[in-house]
Motif scaffolding. Structure first.
Motif, PDB file in Angstrom:
ATOM      1  N   SER A  55       0.799  -1.223   0.000  1.00 42.86           N
ATOM      2  CA  SER A  55       0.000   0.000   0.000  1.00 42.86           C
ATOM      3  C   SER A  55       0.835   1.278   0.000  1.00 42.86           C
ATOM      4  CB  SER A  55      -0.963   0.011   1.187  1.00 42.86           C
ATOM      5  OG  SER A  55      -1.859  -1.069   1.092  1.00 42.86           O
ATOM      6  N   PRO A  56       1.966   1.336   0.727  1.00 43.85           N
ATOM      7  CA  PRO A  56       2.771   2.560   0.664  1.00 43.85           C
ATOM      8  C   PRO A  56       3.236   2.907  -0.749  1.00 43.85           C
ATOM      9  CG  PRO A  56       3.419   1.272   2.553  1.00 43.85           C
ATOM     10  CD  PRO A  56       2.473   0.417   1.760  1.00 43.85           C
ATOM     11  N   VAL A  59       0.303   4.642  -2.343  1.00 46.41           N
ATOM     12  CA  VAL A  59       0.168   5.986  -1.765  1.00 46.41           C
ATOM     13  C   VAL A  59       1.263   6.898  -2.306  1.00 46.41           C
ATOM     14  CG1 VAL A  59       0.267   7.305   0.392  1.00 46.41           C
ATOM     15  CG2 VAL A  59      -1.049   5.190   0.287  1.00 46.41           C
ATOM     16  N   THR A  63       0.505  10.210  -4.381  1.00 47.02           N
ATOM     17  CA  THR A  63       0.999  11.484  -3.867  1.00 47.02           C
ATOM     18  C   THR A  63       1.806  12.217  -4.936  1.00 47.02           C
ATOM     19  OG1 THR A  63       1.039  10.596  -1.626  1.00 47.02           O
ATOM     20  CG2 THR A  63       2.345  12.573  -2.030  1.00 47.02           C
ATOM     21  N   GLY A  91       0.797  15.096   5.844  1.00 47.05           N
ATOM     22  CA  GLY A  91       0.033  13.850   5.747  1.00 47.05           C
ATOM     23  C   GLY A  91       0.939  12.664   5.465  1.00 47.05           C
ATOM     24  N   GLY A  92       1.960  12.867   4.644  1.00 48.44           N
ATOM     25  CA  GLY A  92       2.915  11.813   4.352  1.00 48.44           C
ATOM     26  C   GLY A  92       3.697  11.387   5.581  1.00 48.44           C
ATOM     27  N   TYR A  95       1.372   9.312   7.646  1.00 45.33           N
ATOM     28  CA  TYR A  95       1.166   8.021   7.003  1.00 45.33           C
ATOM     29  C   TYR A  95       2.392   7.114   7.181  1.00 45.33           C
ATOM     30  CZ  TYR A  95       0.067   4.471   3.571  1.00 45.33           C
ATOM     31  OH  TYR A  95      -0.178   3.269   2.955  1.00 45.33           O
ATOM     32  N   THR A  96       3.582   7.698   7.121  1.00 42.20           N
ATOM     33  CA  THR A  96       4.805   6.918   7.308  1.00 42.20           C
ATOM     34  C   THR A  96       4.846   6.302   8.702  1.00 42.20           C
ATOM     35  OG1 THR A  96       6.015   8.289   5.739  1.00 42.20           O
ATOM     36  CG2 THR A  96       7.332   7.022   7.296  1.00 42.20           C
ATOM     37  N   ALA A  98       2.224   5.463  10.449  1.00 44.44           N
ATOM     38  CA  ALA A  98       1.244   4.367  10.408  1.00 44.44           C
ATOM     39  C   ALA A  98       1.819   3.144   9.693  1.00 44.44           C
ATOM     40  CB  ALA A  98      -0.036   4.835   9.717  1.00 44.44           C
ATOM     41  N   VAL A  99       2.564   3.356   8.623  1.00 48.38           N
ATOM     42  CA  VAL A  99       3.174   2.250   7.883  1.00 48.38           C
ATOM     43  C   VAL A  99       4.189   1.517   8.753  1.00 48.38           C
ATOM     44  CG1 VAL A  99       4.751   1.723   5.963  1.00 48.38           C
ATOM     45  CG2 VAL A  99       2.766   3.177   5.591  1.00 48.38           C
TER      46      VAL A  99
END
Length: 126
Positions: A55-56, A59, A63, A91-92, A95-96, A98-99
């Motif tokens: 998924s990353p 994304v 992006t 946001g990135g 998200y990082t 969370a990853v």
């Protein structure tokens, strides 16, 4: 006459057109690959590993497409696109984080140094 900062955006227009279209194509291709792997039963876990490492990539491509679209738009001042890109970067970073949490939780693959660098450290710094 256009403001000097908008002239800079115009000079990079072809670059963002190429990057944006390539990112869109690669994001679509990644969706196809993940769907085929799932339907073929080639994933060995509950989906945590693709969520942490597949998924990353999607994304990232989306992006790149978003930033290319923002910077290709006909802005009259540099402020609005700067805010949009800064919010995308924030946001990135979130998200990082969370990853990295997903990568620590998943059990289907043992990450190596390159995984931590490529999915955590470098994206966060960028």
């Amino acid at each position: 006459m256009a403001a000097p900062e908008t002239i800079i955006f115009q000079a990079w227009e072809a670059y963002y057109g190429i990057v944006g279209s390539s990112a869109g194509a690669l994001a679509g291709l990644q969706f196809v690959v993940l769907t085929l792997l799932t339907e073929a039963g080639l994933t060995r876990d509950s989906g945590e590993t693709p969520s942490a490492f597949g998924s990353p990539n999607v994304v990232h491509f989306c992006t790149a497409l978003l930033v290319s679209a923002v910077l290709s738009a006909p802005w009259h001042h540099v402020g609005p696109p700067a805010v949009a890109v800064a919010l995308t970067g924030l946001g990135g970073c979130l998200y990082t984080i969370a990853v990295m949490r997903r990568a620590l939780r998943q059990q289907g693959y043992e990450p190596v140094l390159e995984d931590w660098m490529g999915h955590g450290v470098l994206p966060f710094l960028a």
